[in-house]
Each structure stands twice: as C-alpha cells, then as structure tokens.
Design a protein around this motif. Sequence first.
Motif, PDB file in Angstrom:
ATOM      1  N   TYR A  82      75.858  52.380  71.965  1.00  0.00           N
ATOM      2  CA  TYR A  82      76.220  53.144  70.774  1.00  0.00           C
ATOM      3  C   TYR A  82      75.206  54.216  70.380  1.00  0.00           C
ATOM      4  O   TYR A  82      75.498  55.075  69.570  1.00  0.00           O
ATOM      5  CB  TYR A  82      76.446  52.196  69.589  1.00  0.00           C
ATOM      6  N   GLY A  83      74.001  54.127  70.902  1.00  0.00           N
ATOM      7  CA  GLY A  83      72.991  55.135  70.588  1.00  0.00           C
ATOM      8  C   GLY A  83      72.041  54.755  69.473  1.00  0.00           C
ATOM      9  O   GLY A  83      70.994  55.368  69.319  1.00  0.00           O
ATOM     10  N   THR A  84      72.393  53.749  68.660  1.00  0.00           N
ATOM     11  CA  THR A  84      71.503  53.254  67.611  1.00  0.00           C
ATOM     12  C   THR A  84      71.652  51.742  67.518  1.00  0.00           C
ATOM     13  O   THR A  84      72.656  51.184  67.957  1.00  0.00           O
ATOM     14  CB  THR A  84      71.822  53.846  66.219  1.00  0.00           C
ATOM     15  N   GLY A  85      70.664  51.122  66.907  1.00  0.00           N
ATOM     16  CA  GLY A  85      70.717  49.690  66.674  1.00  0.00           C
ATOM     17  C   GLY A  85      71.417  49.382  65.364  1.00  0.00           C
ATOM     18  O   GLY A  85      71.926  50.289  64.691  1.00  0.00           O
ATOM     19  N   PRO A  86      71.438  48.108  64.963  1.00  0.00           N
ATOM     20  CA  PRO A  86      72.076  47.721  63.700  1.00  0.00           C
ATOM     21  C   PRO A  86      71.522  48.503  62.519  1.00  0.00           C
ATOM     22  O   PRO A  86      70.306  48.700  62.416  1.00  0.00           O
ATOM     23  CB  PRO A  86      71.738  46.233  63.569  1.00  0.00           C
ATOM     24  N   GLY A  87      72.386  48.988  61.691  1.00  0.00           N
ATOM     25  CA  GLY A  87      71.971  49.745  60.515  1.00  0.00           C
ATOM     26  C   GLY A  87      71.359  51.089  60.844  1.00  0.00           C
ATOM     27  O   GLY A  87      70.644  51.665  60.047  1.00  0.00           O
ATOM     28  N   GLY A  88      71.626  51.598  62.056  1.00  0.00           N
ATOM     29  CA  GLY A  88      71.097  52.890  62.465  1.00  0.00           C
ATOM     30  C   GLY A  88      69.643  52.857  62.916  1.00  0.00           C
ATOM     31  O   GLY A  88      69.027  53.890  63.126  1.00  0.00           O
ATOM     32  N   GLN A  89      69.092  51.668  63.071  1.00  0.00           N
ATOM     33  CA  GLN A  89      67.692  51.518  63.458  1.00  0.00           C
ATOM     34  C   GLN A  89      67.462  51.920  64.911  1.00  0.00           C
ATOM     35  O   GLN A  89      68.339  51.805  65.746  1.00  0.00           O
ATOM     36  CB  GLN A  89      67.263  50.061  63.271  1.00  0.00           C
ATOM     37  N   ASN A  90      66.244  52.360  65.179  1.00  0.00           N
ATOM     38  CA  ASN A  90      65.817  52.688  66.539  1.00  0.00           C
ATOM     39  C   ASN A  90      65.107  51.462  67.108  1.00  0.00           C
ATOM     40  O   ASN A  90      64.117  51.012  66.548  1.00  0.00           O
ATOM     41  CB  ASN A  90      64.881  53.890  66.516  1.00  0.00           C
ATOM     42  N   GLY A  91      65.601  50.941  68.211  1.00  0.00           N
ATOM     43  CA  GLY A  91      65.045  49.732  68.799  1.00  0.00           C
ATOM     44  C   GLY A  91      64.057  49.971  69.918  1.00  0.00           C
ATOM     45  O   GLY A  91      63.743  49.036  70.661  1.00  0.00           O
ATOM     46  N   THR A  92      63.529  51.186  70.040  1.00  0.00           N
ATOM     47  CA  THR A  92      62.604  51.493  71.134  1.00  0.00           C
ATOM     48  C   THR A  92      61.380  50.589  71.111  1.00  0.00           C
ATOM     49  O   THR A  92      60.973  50.052  72.147  1.00  0.00           O
ATOM     50  CB  THR A  92      62.177  52.974  71.081  1.00  0.00           C
ATOM     51  N   ALA A  93      60.780  50.386  69.952  1.00  0.00           N
ATOM     52  CA  ALA A  93      59.590  49.537  69.858  1.00  0.00           C
ATOM     53  C   ALA A  93      59.920  48.098  70.237  1.00  0.00           C
ATOM     54  O   ALA A  93      59.148  47.442  70.943  1.00  0.00           O
ATOM     55  CB  ALA A  93      59.001  49.603  68.449  1.00  0.00           C
TER      56      ALA A  93
END
Length: 133
Positions: free
Chosen positions: A95-106
């Motif tokens: 989807y391009g983002t995590g839950p709630g629009g969070q960035n999961g890169t870290a």
Amino acid sequence: MDDQYIFEVETDVDSIYGGASDGCAGFRRFLHRMEKKRGLLPSWWSPEKAAECVKFGMRDCWSSLASAVGKSDIIEHYGNSIMLMQLRMLGEQIYGTGPGGQNGTAMMHTMMMSEAGRFAASTLLEMSSLFSR
C-alpha cells in the motif's frame, strides 16, 4: 483491514467491517495490488493461484474472509507476536504506508538486524546514550 479500521477509522464498503458478508472483493483487490509489485510474489504465481487463495479464504477456519481476524488471533495462530509487524511491513510494501499512514522503514531495519542476530548488541549501544544523560 483490522489496522485500517482501528487506526484510520476507515473501512471499505464491501468488507466485513463495512457490513458485507465477507471480504472477498477487498482480498481480490489486495492480491491484484500485490501482483503489480515486483518481487513480492514467487515466479510461479498465476491467476489460478490467486483464485485458490480466495477459495482458501472462504473456508471456515481462523483466517476466513467471512470474519474479522485481529491481533490476538494472529499471535495465537502463529505463536509469535512478531508476525504482526511482519504482516504490517508486507502491507506497507503493497500500500505504500503502514497503519495510520506511518512509515515503517525504521521498524523494517530493526527487524532485519534482529533476523541477522545483530539486534541485541545494537540495541544496547543505541539505548546506552539515552540513560547516560
């Protein structure tokens, strides 16, 4: 879908969270999105395999598309709470983002370090600076 419902208070109309009897339509959209992402599916993936996945999802089991599957269900089934993060990271790839629009890169970086056996040492080093002030 559960994260979307909880974190974003948003549902697809044709999902069980939106009142539909099952989540087949949304699951088909999910598979279609995943098919567009290079490297996520194995080379042997086909439309027939996608149909098999949907058929499997309609079985009366813990992962039925006709019922909500929450965090506790996933932990209980896999016997591993890390599976939640792995599924969220897969979702972010699709989807391009995590839950709630969070960035999961870290989080992905942390998971990769953990899987490589380097998590404990790097965590101690990173955390030590927080407590030395």
